[in-house]
Design an enzyme around this catalytic site. Structure first.
Site, short mmCIF file in Angstrom:
data_model
loop_
_atom_site.label_atom_id
_atom_site.label_comp_id
_atom_site.label_asym_id
_atom_site.label_seq_id
_atom_site.Cartn_x
_atom_site.Cartn_y
_atom_site.Cartn_z
N ASP A 22 0.87 -1.18 0.00
CA ASP A 22 0.00 0.00 0.00
C ASP A 22 0.90 1.22 0.00
OD1 ASP A 22 -3.20 0.34 0.98
OD2 ASP A 22 -1.92 2.12 1.11
N LYS B 146 -0.27 1.77 6.98
CA LYS B 146 -1.15 0.61 6.76
C LYS B 146 -0.32 -0.67 6.66
CE LYS B 146 -5.30 2.00 4.43
NZ LYS B 146 -5.89 2.32 3.15
N GLU C 257 -18.83 -4.63 2.97
CA GLU C 257 -18.18 -4.40 4.25
C GLU C 257 -18.99 -5.11 5.33
OE1 GLU C 257 -17.09 -0.35 5.12
OE2 GLU C 257 -16.69 -0.03 3.00
N LYS D 258 -20.19 -4.87 -12.88
CA LYS D 258 -20.00 -4.35 -11.53
C LYS D 258 -20.79 -3.07 -11.31
CE LYS D 258 -19.03 -3.60 -7.52
NZ LYS D 258 -17.94 -3.30 -6.67
N ASN E 72 -24.21 -2.48 -8.73
CA ASN E 72 -24.37 -1.53 -7.63
C ASN E 72 -25.49 -0.54 -7.90
OD1 ASN E 72 -22.57 -2.67 -5.92
ND2 ASN E 72 -21.02 -1.06 -6.04
N PHE F 297 -32.28 -6.39 -0.20
CA PHE F 297 -32.24 -4.95 -0.52
C PHE F 297 -33.62 -4.34 -0.67
CE2 PHE F 297 -27.89 -3.35 -0.87
CZ PHE F 297 -27.28 -4.49 -0.40
N LEU F 298 -34.55 -4.82 0.16
CA LEU F 298 -35.88 -4.22 0.19
C LEU F 298 -36.19 -3.75 1.61
CD1 LEU F 298 -37.97 -6.63 -2.10
CD2 LEU F 298 -37.17 -4.32 -2.62
N CYS G 52 -19.25 2.71 -1.49
CA CYS G 52 -19.45 2.16 -2.84
C CYS G 52 -20.73 2.61 -3.53
CB CYS G 52 -19.39 0.65 -2.78
SG CYS G 52 -17.75 0.10 -2.35
N ARG H 81 -18.04 6.54 5.84
CA ARG H 81 -17.98 7.28 4.59
C ARG H 81 -19.36 7.32 3.94
NH1 ARG H 81 -13.09 4.29 1.79
NH2 ARG H 81 -14.23 2.55 2.69
C1 UDX Z 1 -21.80 -2.68 -1.70
C2 UDX Z 1 -22.24 -3.88 -2.54
O1 UDX Z 1 -23.30 -4.56 -1.87
C3 UDX Z 1 -21.07 -4.83 -2.78
O2 UDX Z 1 -21.47 -5.89 -3.63
C4 UDX Z 1 -19.95 -4.02 -3.45
O3 UDX Z 1 -18.85 -4.81 -3.73
C5 UDX Z 1 -19.54 -2.85 -2.58
O4 UDX Z 1 -20.70 -2.03 -2.34
P1 UDX Z 1 -21.33 -2.19 0.88
O5 UDX Z 1 -20.93 -0.82 0.50
O6 UDX Z 1 -20.48 -2.92 1.86
O7 UDX Z 1 -21.42 -3.14 -0.42
O8 UDX Z 1 -22.81 -2.07 1.48
P2 UDX Z 1 -24.20 -2.79 1.26
O9 UDX Z 1 -24.35 -3.98 2.11
O10 UDX Z 1 -24.47 -2.97 -0.18
O11 UDX Z 1 -25.16 -1.65 1.83
C6 UDX Z 1 -25.15 -0.34 1.28
C7 UDX Z 1 -26.09 0.57 1.99
O12 UDX Z 1 -27.45 0.25 1.68
C8 UDX Z 1 -26.01 0.56 3.52
O13 UDX Z 1 -26.03 1.91 3.97
C9 UDX Z 1 -27.24 -0.18 3.96
O14 UDX Z 1 -27.69 0.22 5.23
C10 UDX Z 1 -28.23 0.22 2.85
N1 UDX Z 1 -29.32 -0.74 2.66
C11 UDX Z 1 -29.04 -2.01 2.26
C12 UDX Z 1 -30.64 -0.34 2.82
O15 UDX Z 1 -30.92 0.82 3.15
N2 UDX Z 1 -31.64 -1.24 2.57
C13 UDX Z 1 -31.40 -2.50 2.18
O16 UDX Z 1 -32.37 -3.25 1.98
C14 UDX Z 1 -30.05 -2.92 2.02
#
Ligand code: UDX
Length: 447
Positions: A34, A39, A159, A208, A212, A253-254, A264, A331
């Site tokens: 890195d 780190k 994460e 990808k 997202n 994701f609902l 991300c 973040r």
């Molecule tokens: C995301 C993608 O899921 C992952 O595949 C990619 O590689 C990196 O970005 P991450 O940023 O770790 O991962 O978070 P994720 O679990 O996707 O959640 C994102 C945000 O959505 C969070 O703030 C979470 O609280 C919110 N969320 C998630 C909701 O508000 N409702 C949901 O139903 C699911």
């Protein structure tokens, strides 16, 4: 006997470190590096520079097994590795486009240290065509002395579950232009026994970004349905369950609430919108997804106002600062904007998060009497006029509400993630405000 290729990983952040240790767990020899020396030092001492469940254990195991080493010298990492994963950051610029300076920087270092054929793999999320640009950059700075190829193998690590996601992925996407690159990458991932999708470079990059963007779309969709449920007197959780039982929609994701945050989804969505514009495609749908997500903050603050009327000088307990549970990452966390808004309104805040308080403190330093950090959820609730839940940490679900009732000034809870158990709260006489639900009738005031 197959030759055990050395894997190199550039960037030891939330993507790079789980990836490096995941490959070590699969039996490969891995070197990581890195540009941030602190780190590298932390990783070498066995302490991951951020919180991620299972990561520290994996790090210690593979420092001991000798299958993973962190090298302070970026050039040395390039020289030792035959397959190099580029896992550096791709933040967004002011205009929403992806800032690819770290990727370009990595390509230059690779070029300057090429000593034999290398397979350079773009793992960081970057717009379509980035792999092509990397190819050009390496060729330019290497003067064509050595053979190399660029492939794309996007990460889908979340994460909080990054280690599990690496070891049990739904799919492995490999975008590559030659049989050699494809077979090297397939061999690396073969021990996982998971489905692999082999595509060209542009398609892998598009998969990808589109993934997202689609996840963000699902969240904003359910959040609008939640507003509608609130107006119509329907139950958004049951509606989400009903939707999700259709396999064409899927149940993930609902979860309606305060909206998405993190490093991300927000930035990848911005970059995707920017890319569409650059390519002359009107993807206005995604702008709406963003707008809906931003509107969640006012929606939540509105609920606090419905509960307390004036916010000035009200004492509020804020539970949960991380953008989601099981991480210390803040973040683009919705909590940042909520706290900013509540401070503007003059409320005094008592903040608690099981992991993210130290990070949050860097943005909002403690101000005695106005903004204080507390050691526990109960401590934050002392004398509070309302408790606000901004992240669905499991410990909030398991609270002893009788104990909370005894220490708050008013029994009011605003559940920004719809994660608390209604029955336990009702049993203790709490007035609960939820996303997607009409406000409770005000309690009669005895005179
Ligand atoms: C995301 C993608 O899921 C992952 O595949 C990619 O590689 C990196 O970005 P991450 O940023 O770790 O991962 O978070 P994720 O679990 O996707 O959640 C994102 C945000 O959505 C969070 O703030 C979470 O609280 C919110 N969320 C998630 C909701 O508000 N409702 C949901 O139903 C699911």
């Amino acid at each position: 006997m197959t030759h055990r290729r050395c894997v190199g990983v550039m960037g030891l952040g939330h993507v790079g470190l789980p990836t490096a240790l995941g490959f070590a767990e699969l039996g490969w020899t891995v070197v990581g590096t890195d540009s941030d020396e602190s780190k590298v030092a932390a990783v070498t001492s066995g302490a991951p520079p951020f919180f991620e469940p299972g990561l520290e254990e994996l790090l210690r195991r593979h420092l001991a097994s000798g299958r993973f080493r962190a090298l302070p010298d970026v050039g040395e990492t390039v020289r030792q590795a035959e397959i190099l994963f580029i896992c550096v950051g791709t933040p967004h610029c002011e205009d929403g486009s992806a800032d690819l300076s770290q990727i370009e920087g990595a390509a230059r270092v690779v070029a300057e240290n090429l000593n034999a054929y290398k397979l350079i793999v773009e793992k960081s999320t970057a717009p379509v065509m980035t792999a092509r640009w990397m190819e050009r950059a390496v060729r330019r700075y290497d003067d064509g002395r050595h053979e190399f190829e660029v492939a794309c193998n996007p990460e889908f690590l979340r994460e909080g579950t990054a280690v599990q996601d690496f070891l049990h992925p739904d799919r492995v996407v490999i975008g590559a232009g030659s049989d050699k690159a494809r077979s090297w990458l397939c061999e690396l991932y073969a021990p996982l026994g998971r489905p692999m999708l082999i595509t060209d470079l542009n398609t892998a990059e598009m998969i990808k970004h589109a993934s997202n963007a689609f996840l963000a779309l699902k969240i904003s969709f359910i959040n609008m349905v939640s507003d509608l449920c609130e107006a119509a007197g329907a139950n958004v959780k049951d509606v989400a369950t009903g939707l999700g039982l259709d396999p064409r929609i899927g149940s993930h994701f609902l979860q309606a609430g305060l909206g998405y945050g993190g490093f991300c989804l927000p930035k990848d969505l911005k970059a995707f919108i920017h890319l569409a514009e650059e390519l002359g495609v009107n993807f206005a749908l995604l702008r709406e997804v963003e707008r809906i997500n931003q509107s969640r903050i006012e929606r939540l603050v509105g609920k606090v106002q419905q509960a307390l009327w004036v916010l000035k000088d009200k004492r509020l307990a804020v539970w949960g600062l991380a953008f989601k549970p099981q991480t210390d990452d803040i973040r683009d966390a919705p909590s940042l904007n909520v706290v900013r808004r509540l401070r503007q309104a003059g409320a005094s805040l008592r903040l608690y998060d099981p992991a993210a308080a130290a990070e949050f403190r860097r943005v909002f330093p403690e101000e005695p009497g106005r903004l204080v950090y507390c050691a526990s959820a109960i401590d934050a609730a002392q004398g509070a006029d309302a408790v606000l839940v901004l992240t669905e940490w499991p410990e909030f679900r398991e609270m002893n509400w009788r104990q909370v009732r005894e220490c708050v000034a008013l029994p009011i809870v605003v559940d920004g993630r719809n994660c608390l158990d209604a029955a336990s709260l009702a049993a203790e006489g709490f007035e609960v405000y939820r996303m997607g639900e009409a406000s409770p009738a005000p309690k009669e005031v005895k005179v």
